[in-house]
Structures are given as C-alpha cells and as structure tokens.
Design a protein around this motif. Structure first.
Motif, short mmCIF file in Angstrom:
data_model
loop_
_atom_site.label_atom_id
_atom_site.label_comp_id
_atom_site.label_asym_id
_atom_site.label_seq_id
_atom_site.Cartn_x
_atom_site.Cartn_y
_atom_site.Cartn_z
N LEU A 124 -37.29 -23.57 27.42
CA LEU A 124 -37.99 -24.38 26.41
C LEU A 124 -38.22 -25.76 27.00
O LEU A 124 -37.28 -26.40 27.46
N VAL A 125 -39.47 -26.19 26.98
CA VAL A 125 -39.85 -27.45 27.61
C VAL A 125 -40.62 -28.31 26.62
O VAL A 125 -41.55 -27.81 25.96
N ASP A 126 -40.27 -29.56 26.50
CA ASP A 126 -40.99 -30.50 25.65
C ASP A 126 -42.48 -30.49 26.04
O ASP A 126 -42.81 -30.48 27.23
N VAL A 127 -43.35 -30.49 25.04
CA VAL A 127 -44.79 -30.44 25.32
C VAL A 127 -45.26 -31.61 26.19
O VAL A 127 -46.26 -31.49 26.89
N ASP A 128 -44.55 -32.72 26.15
CA ASP A 128 -44.95 -33.88 26.96
C ASP A 128 -44.38 -33.86 28.38
O ASP A 128 -44.72 -34.72 29.19
N ASN A 129 -43.52 -32.90 28.68
CA ASN A 129 -42.92 -32.82 30.00
C ASN A 129 -43.77 -31.92 30.90
O ASN A 129 -43.43 -30.78 31.20
N VAL A 146 -46.36 -22.39 21.95
CA VAL A 146 -45.72 -23.62 21.53
C VAL A 146 -44.96 -23.38 20.24
O VAL A 146 -45.50 -22.80 19.29
N LEU A 147 -43.70 -23.79 20.23
CA LEU A 147 -42.88 -23.74 19.03
C LEU A 147 -42.99 -25.12 18.38
O LEU A 147 -42.46 -26.11 18.90
N ARG A 158 -39.41 -32.36 18.06
CA ARG A 158 -40.36 -32.15 19.15
C ARG A 158 -40.95 -30.74 19.13
O ARG A 158 -40.29 -29.79 18.73
N ASP A 159 -42.18 -30.63 19.60
CA ASP A 159 -42.78 -29.33 19.87
C ASP A 159 -42.30 -28.90 21.25
O ASP A 159 -42.23 -29.72 22.18
N MET A 160 -41.99 -27.61 21.38
CA MET A 160 -41.48 -27.09 22.64
C MET A 160 -42.36 -25.94 23.13
O MET A 160 -42.76 -25.07 22.34
N VAL A 161 -42.65 -25.93 24.42
CA VAL A 161 -43.38 -24.83 25.03
C VAL A 161 -42.35 -23.82 25.49
O VAL A 161 -41.36 -24.19 26.13
N VAL A 162 -42.56 -22.54 25.16
CA VAL A 162 -41.63 -21.51 25.58
C VAL A 162 -42.24 -20.74 26.75
O VAL A 162 -43.41 -20.36 26.72
#
Length: 173
Positions: A124-129, A146-147, A158-162
């Motif tokens: 899981l990665v922050d959308v801004d990272n 995106v979660l 935060r929104d997280m990219v999976v």
C-alpha cells in the motif's frame, strides 16, 4: 541503476543501530511511513529489540555489507494467511539508484520460497509517493487500484494505491 548483485538482504542485528538511525531520523524518509521520525537512539534501539529483531521477515538492505535501508513482509494469519504486506525504506542518499527496486524483487523471490502457502504479496503506497509507486512497477508489481480514504498517516486520512505480486507472476529480471 542498481543491479541485485550490488545489494544483499540479511537479518538485522543491534550493531546496525547507527546505520538504521541514518534513515529513521530523516523526516524526508519517514514522510510516507507509518512510524514517526526517530530523534532518540534509545527509542530506536527499543524498537529494533522489540519489533525488528523478532520479526519473521524483516531484513536489512545492505550495500557493501552495511545497511542502507530495510524491507519487511508482514505475513497474514487466519483467512489472510495466503498473503503478506511488503514495506521498504531507504536512506535518502540512496534514492534513485535502483536499490529499492532490487530489494523489492529480492524480497519477493525470497519470501515466496521461504513461506509455505504464501500466494500474494501486496503493498500500500500513498497516492502522493510517486517514487515508491515507481519502485513497485519496476519490480513487476501490478497496480490494482486506489483505496480512497484508506489510512490515517501523520494525522491525515490518505488515499492509498494497492499493488500486488502473486506467486504465479513472472519475476522481473
């Protein structure tokens, strides 16, 4: 860019405390992490002793035998025993050299060999990272979506990219 043969993965030891402090005390490194920047070496020593050392899959990312970062896989249990969550961190001085990608690829290869029944590794990665997203893409992970409003990091939802890598996926060379 780094090649896998330049770095190694190994278990941490308390003698790695000073190297670990390099990235753990850097706010640029911890900005997207679930932990806060360390300012006290004794707090970090306690974390290493209580969390890192007993963890079943927490490894130092080493260059020339010295840790420059860490990679871990938190293994699921019960209904989630088929998956694990990948996390990684690198000292800022080593960003942009391919070490994160190489470490992610090495970790995936190793954890699938070592953990019976593991079928999925996700991250899981922050959308801004954007840098971390690129690491996973280059390591062969699939961006699943995106979660939205999925995690509270540093006091903000935060929104997280999976991303995922399954045991049937081909390892990227």
């Amino acid at each position: 860019m780094a090649e896998e043969r330049e770095i190694t993965l190994r278990r941490f030891d308390l003698s790695d405390l000073d190297d670990y402090m390099v990235w753990a005390s850097d706010h640029r490194v911890s900005a997207f992490c679930r932990w806060d920047t360390y300012t006290d070496k004794e707090d970090l020593r306690r974390y290493m002793r209580e969390t890192v050392l007993p963890h079943p899959w927490f490894r130092a990312i080493c260059l020339g035998g010295r840790p420059i970062g860490a990679v871990s896989v938190n293994l699921g249990a019960g209904c989630d025993r088929c998956k694990g969550e990948l996390g990684y961190v690198l000292a800022a001085a080593h960003w942009g050299r391919g070490y994160g990608t190489a470490a992610a690829k090495m970790a995936v290869r190793s954890v699938f060999q070592e953990v019976e029944g593991l079928e999925r590794v996700e991250a899981l990665v922050d959308v801004d990272n954007k840098g971390s997203q690129r690491v996973l893409e280059k390591a062969g992970f699939v961006r699943e979506g995106v979660l939205r409003k999925s995690m509270v990091l540093k006091g903000r939802t935060r929104d997280m990219v999976v991303f995922s890598f399954i045991s049937a996926d081909a390892l990227v060379d």
